[in-house]
Design a protein around this motif. Structure first.
Motif, PDB file in Angstrom:
ATOM      1  N   LYS A   1      20.332 -23.437 -10.380  1.00 54.04           N
ATOM      2  CA  LYS A   1      21.343 -22.396 -10.143  1.00 54.04           C
ATOM      3  C   LYS A   1      22.177 -22.732  -8.914  1.00 54.04           C
ATOM      4  O   LYS A   1      23.393 -22.572  -8.913  1.00 54.04           O
ATOM      5  CB  LYS A   1      20.680 -21.033  -9.952  1.00 54.04           C
ATOM      6  CG  LYS A   1      20.109 -20.443 -11.203  1.00 54.04           C
ATOM      7  CD  LYS A   1      19.517 -19.083 -10.931  1.00 54.04           C
ATOM      8  CE  LYS A   1      18.864 -18.518 -12.175  1.00 54.04           C
ATOM      9  NZ  LYS A   1      18.258 -17.216 -11.916  1.00 54.04           N
ATOM     10  N   ILE A   2      21.516 -23.208  -7.877  1.00 50.76           N
ATOM     11  CA  ILE A   2      22.240 -23.581  -6.659  1.00 50.76           C
ATOM     12  C   ILE A   2      23.170 -24.756  -6.946  1.00 50.76           C
ATOM     13  O   ILE A   2      24.323 -24.765  -6.520  1.00 50.76           O
ATOM     14  CB  ILE A   2      21.254 -23.904  -5.520  1.00 50.76           C
ATOM     15  CG1 ILE A   2      20.519 -22.634  -5.106  1.00 50.76           C
ATOM     16  CG2 ILE A   2      21.986 -24.512  -4.328  1.00 50.76           C
ATOM     17  CD1 ILE A   2      19.413 -22.856  -4.103  1.00 50.76           C
ATOM     18  N   ALA A   3      22.687 -25.741  -7.707  1.00 48.32           N
ATOM     19  CA  ALA A   3      23.514 -26.903  -8.041  1.00 48.32           C
ATOM     20  C   ALA A   3      24.746 -26.484  -8.839  1.00 48.32           C
ATOM     21  O   ALA A   3      25.856 -26.966  -8.578  1.00 48.32           O
ATOM     22  CB  ALA A   3      22.696 -27.917  -8.825  1.00 48.32           C
TER      23      ALA A   3
ATOM     24  N   LEU B   1      31.122 -14.686  -0.425  1.00 49.30           N
ATOM     25  CA  LEU B   1      30.218 -14.137  -1.426  1.00 49.30           C
ATOM     26  C   LEU B   1      29.879 -12.695  -1.070  1.00 49.30           C
ATOM     27  O   LEU B   1      29.821 -12.347   0.113  1.00 49.30           O
ATOM     28  CB  LEU B   1      28.894 -14.917  -1.459  1.00 49.30           C
ATOM     29  CG  LEU B   1      28.886 -16.323  -2.017  1.00 49.30           C
ATOM     30  CD1 LEU B   1      27.526 -16.968  -1.763  1.00 49.30           C
ATOM     31  CD2 LEU B   1      29.179 -16.302  -3.494  1.00 49.30           C
ATOM     32  N   ALA B   2      29.627 -11.892  -2.083  1.00 40.12           N
ATOM     33  CA  ALA B   2      29.104 -10.548  -1.829  1.00 40.12           C
ATOM     34  C   ALA B   2      27.737 -10.707  -1.155  1.00 40.12           C
ATOM     35  O   ALA B   2      27.005 -11.674  -1.405  1.00 40.12           O
ATOM     36  CB  ALA B   2      28.964  -9.779  -3.136  1.00 40.12           C
TER      37      ALA B   2
ATOM     38  N   ARG C   1      20.620 -13.273  -2.921  1.00 36.70           N
ATOM     39  CA  ARG C   1      20.037 -13.675  -4.209  1.00 36.70           C
ATOM     40  C   ARG C   1      19.974 -15.188  -4.350  1.00 36.70           C
ATOM     41  O   ARG C   1      19.005 -15.745  -4.869  1.00 36.70           O
ATOM     42  CB  ARG C   1      20.868 -13.074  -5.349  1.00 36.70           C
ATOM     43  CG  ARG C   1      20.374 -13.398  -6.745  1.00 36.70           C
ATOM     44  CD  ARG C   1      21.197 -12.683  -7.797  1.00 36.70           C
ATOM     45  NE  ARG C   1      22.605 -12.993  -7.743  1.00 36.70           N
ATOM     46  CZ  ARG C   1      23.190 -13.999  -8.399  1.00 36.70           C
ATOM     47  NH1 ARG C   1      22.466 -14.788  -9.155  1.00 36.70           N
ATOM     48  NH2 ARG C   1      24.482 -14.219  -8.298  1.00 36.70           N
ATOM     49  N   LEU C   2      21.001 -15.872  -3.872  1.00 35.39           N
ATOM     50  CA  LEU C   2      21.047 -17.325  -3.979  1.00 35.39           C
ATOM     51  C   LEU C   2      20.312 -18.032  -2.849  1.00 35.39           C
ATOM     52  O   LEU C   2      20.121 -19.248  -2.881  1.00 35.39           O
ATOM     53  CB  LEU C   2      22.497 -17.808  -4.036  1.00 35.39           C
ATOM     54  CG  LEU C   2      23.267 -17.368  -5.278  1.00 35.39           C
ATOM     55  CD1 LEU C   2      24.746 -17.676  -5.129  1.00 35.39           C
ATOM     56  CD2 LEU C   2      22.695 -18.028  -6.522  1.00 35.39           C
ATOM     57  N   GLY C   3      19.922 -17.279  -1.821  1.00 36.08           N
ATOM     58  CA  GLY C   3      19.164 -17.865  -0.720  1.00 36.08           C
ATOM     59  C   GLY C   3      20.021 -18.559   0.326  1.00 36.08           C
ATOM     60  O   GLY C   3      19.522 -19.375   1.096  1.00 36.08           O
ATOM     61  N   PHE C   4      21.322 -18.257   0.383  1.00 32.10           N
ATOM     62  CA  PHE C   4      22.186 -18.834   1.403  1.00 32.10           C
ATOM     63  C   PHE C   4      22.128 -17.991   2.673  1.00 32.10           C
ATOM     64  O   PHE C   4      21.840 -16.800   2.628  1.00 32.10           O
ATOM     65  CB  PHE C   4      23.647 -18.886   0.925  1.00 32.10           C
ATOM     66  CG  PHE C   4      23.901 -19.876  -0.176  1.00 32.10           C
ATOM     67  CD1 PHE C   4      23.596 -21.217  -0.011  1.00 32.10           C
ATOM     68  CD2 PHE C   4      24.455 -19.476  -1.374  1.00 32.10           C
ATOM     69  CE1 PHE C   4      23.836 -22.134  -1.023  1.00 32.10           C
ATOM     70  CE2 PHE C   4      24.698 -20.374  -2.390  1.00 32.10           C
ATOM     71  CZ  PHE C   4      24.398 -21.703  -2.223  1.00 32.10           C
TER      72      PHE C   4
ATOM     73  N   THR D   1      30.089  -8.466  -6.696  1.00 34.10           N
ATOM     74  CA  THR D   1      28.962  -9.347  -6.974  1.00 34.10           C
ATOM     75  C   THR D   1      29.241 -10.162  -8.235  1.00 34.10           C
ATOM     76  O   THR D   1      29.884  -9.705  -9.160  1.00 34.10           O
ATOM     77  CB  THR D   1      27.651  -8.547  -7.100  1.00 34.10           C
ATOM     78  OG1 THR D   1      26.571  -9.469  -7.203  1.00 34.10           O
ATOM     79  CG2 THR D   1      27.648  -7.654  -8.304  1.00 34.10           C
ATOM     80  N   GLY D   2      28.787 -11.401  -8.226  1.00 32.02           N
ATOM     81  CA  GLY D   2      29.024 -12.292  -9.361  1.00 32.02           C
ATOM     82  C   GLY D   2      30.294 -13.107  -9.215  1.00 32.02           C
ATOM     83  O   GLY D   2      30.558 -13.978 -10.031  1.00 32.02           O
TER      84      GLY D   2
END
Length: 108
Positions: free
Chosen positions: A6-8, A35-36, A42-45, A64-65
């Motif tokens: 997902k991160i990639a 990003l929201a 959610r993505l861990g950033f 979001t999204g």
């Protein structure tokens, strides 16, 4: 931590968006991705984390999204020009007594 695939995929989408932005706006320099806050977690950033060379992550109040390319340019100028062009079209339509309606809506 989010799934690495997902991160990639997100990093690839970020790079494509930055390339498109830079191609369409050669006088502006992209510096980040907005990003929201929910997506950031959610993505861990982390806020301010460098994800690509010269590109950092920033939390903003977006939907979001979705993400936004952040740059040092003034895109409001483009919106102002579009509004001025719309005013000219409306003025010509009034002068020629033409009804202008949004696409898909019948004329009154």
């Amino acid at each position: 931590m989010s799934d690495t695939s997902k991160i990639a995929k997100n990093l690839q989408a970020f790079q494509i968006a930055i390339n498109a932005h830079d191609r369409e706006n050669p006088t502006h320099n992209a510096f980040g991705i907005g990003l929201a806050h929910f997506d950031l977690e959610r993505l861990g950033f982390d806020e301010g984390e460098q994800i690509l060379p010269g590109i950092t992550i920033h939390a903003d109040s977006g939907v979001t999204g979705n993400f936004r390319v952040l740059c040092d340019g003034q895109h409001d100028e483009d919106l102002e020009r579009e509004a001025e062009e719309a005013d000219v079209v409306e003025a010509v339509a009034v002068e020629r007594q033409v009804t202008v309606a949004p696409y898909g809506q019948p004329d009154d």
